[in-house]
Design an enzyme around this catalytic site. Structure first.
Site, mmCIF file in Angstrom:
data_model
loop_
_atom_site.group_PDB
_atom_site.id
_atom_site.type_symbol
_atom_site.label_atom_id
_atom_site.label_comp_id
_atom_site.label_asym_id
_atom_site.label_seq_id
_atom_site.Cartn_x
_atom_site.Cartn_y
_atom_site.Cartn_z
ATOM 1 N N CYS A 79 46.088 46.796 32.050
ATOM 2 C CA CYS A 79 46.885 45.576 32.082
ATOM 3 C C CYS A 79 46.876 45.054 33.503
ATOM 4 C CB CYS A 79 48.314 45.858 31.615
ATOM 5 S SG CYS A 79 49.467 44.489 31.883
ATOM 6 N N HIS A 170 39.524 40.343 24.310
ATOM 7 C CA HIS A 170 40.269 39.092 24.385
ATOM 8 C C HIS A 170 39.546 37.982 23.632
ATOM 9 C CE1 HIS A 170 42.995 40.637 27.510
ATOM 10 N NE2 HIS A 170 41.920 41.335 27.885
ATOM 11 N N GLU A 219 49.767 39.072 22.818
ATOM 12 C CA GLU A 219 49.126 40.338 23.178
ATOM 13 C C GLU A 219 49.067 41.298 22.000
ATOM 14 O OE1 GLU A 219 49.436 42.378 26.921
ATOM 15 O OE2 GLU A 219 50.840 40.865 27.652
ATOM 16 N N CYS A 228 49.733 37.860 30.957
ATOM 17 C CA CYS A 228 48.762 38.918 30.649
ATOM 18 C C CYS A 228 47.669 38.845 31.700
ATOM 19 C CB CYS A 228 48.192 38.740 29.248
ATOM 20 S SG CYS A 228 46.903 39.949 28.825
ATOM 21 N N GLY A 231 44.171 39.154 30.317
ATOM 22 C CA GLY A 231 43.911 37.919 29.571
ATOM 23 C C GLY A 231 43.591 36.764 30.489
#
Length: 291
Positions: A79, A170, A219, A228, A231
């Site tokens: 993350c 993603h 998410e 994110c 992301g």
């Protein structure tokens, strides 16, 4: 299990929030109990509240090791917002007092540079590594080798989706009007779409220039979040791949704040460096026992 006495720090990276637990000197929560414990810790009514739980662990291949569990108890690869919080925590707590550190994650080793202000960690630059658009590496079921701005039927409509992985998967969807998208409806439908056998993180993005965009995130395993990092990294890389963004000084606005990116090419693949803040909210200790 009994979590009474468990010490943690609550941190956030532009609104993406996490309890962080130090296991650098030994296991605090047994492995078999981690999923259930993380579900409790992330619960915003009965626990601490968070978009995931971070663990500081030893590493044989980097300066320090990192693990993350989602609110549903599943383990995530990485993350981007979490790793900035992680770096702040290990520096602030004296676990690793280095302004440049390497961190082992399940998506590879990441290098982090910390900018100090008055001796305190303030900004964190992370080389997020390179990406892949190969559908079998995301993974995604598709006839194409790469799914770039391809049509995906979802419920009662269709979206142009670009699938990319930066260690976790993603789906990037550029739209004309981000406010017109019902993320609560389409986010989970895309996350669990049959073409994504391991599910996927979903990002709706509205570009406002060659170096700036607004985005919203659903998410995998967490739902709508304020930010994110992986992301946003994938969005910057996908935008460059599609010719929507320039490679330098990309500014992405997320509901919780903004992140900056420079996109580079290495060995024929696109990668990105991310820069953004992390904040300590409080240190805490679980007072009640069994849950």
């Amino acid at each position: 299990m009994d979590l009474k006495g468990l010490k943690f720090s609550k941190m956030h990276g532009i609104g993406n929030d996490f309890p962080i637990i130090d296991e650098s000197k030994g296991v605090v929560i047994p492995e078999e109990d981690k999923p259930e414990a993380c579900r409790f810790l992330c619960h915003r009514n009965f626990g601490v509240g968070g978009d995931g739980v971070l663990f500081v662990v030893p590493s044989d291949v980097a300066d320090i090791g990192y693990r993350m569990f989602n609110p549903d108890g599943s383990e995530a690869e990485m993350c981007g917002n979490g790793i900035r919080c992680f770096a702040d925590f290990v520096y602030r707590k004296g676990i690793l007092k280095e302004e440049k550190m390497t961190v082992e994650t399940k998506s590879g080793i990441k290098t982090i540079e910390i900018t100090l202000e008055d001796g305190e960690p303030a900004l964190f630059k992370v080389d997020m590594g390179t990406s892949t658009f190969k559908v079998d590496e995301i993974p995604m079921t598709a006839d194409e080798d790469e799914f770039l701005d391809g049509k995906l039927d979802v419920l009662d409509t269709s979206f142009n989706v670009t699938a990319v992985s930066v260690g976790n998967p993603h789906a990037i969807i550029f739209v004309d009007d981000i406010e017109a998208v019902d993320i609560e409806k389409y986010g989970p439908a895309i996350e669990c779409h049959e073409v994504f056998p391991e599910k996927i993180n979903v990002h709706f993005v509205q570009a406002v220039s060659k170096t700036e965009a607004v985005m919203k995130t659903w998410e995998r395993g967490a739902g709508v979040t304020l930010a994110c990092g992986t992301g946003a990294t994938s969005t910057a890389i996908a935008g460059v791949k599609l010719g929507i963004f320039d490679t330098e000084n990309i500014l992405l606005h997320l509901p919780g704040g903004y992140l900056k990116f420079n996109v580079y090419e290495k060995d024929g693949e696109l990668g990105a460096c991310m820069e953004g803040p992390a904040k300590l909210v409080y240190d805490g200790e679980i007072q009640r026992g069994y849950y």
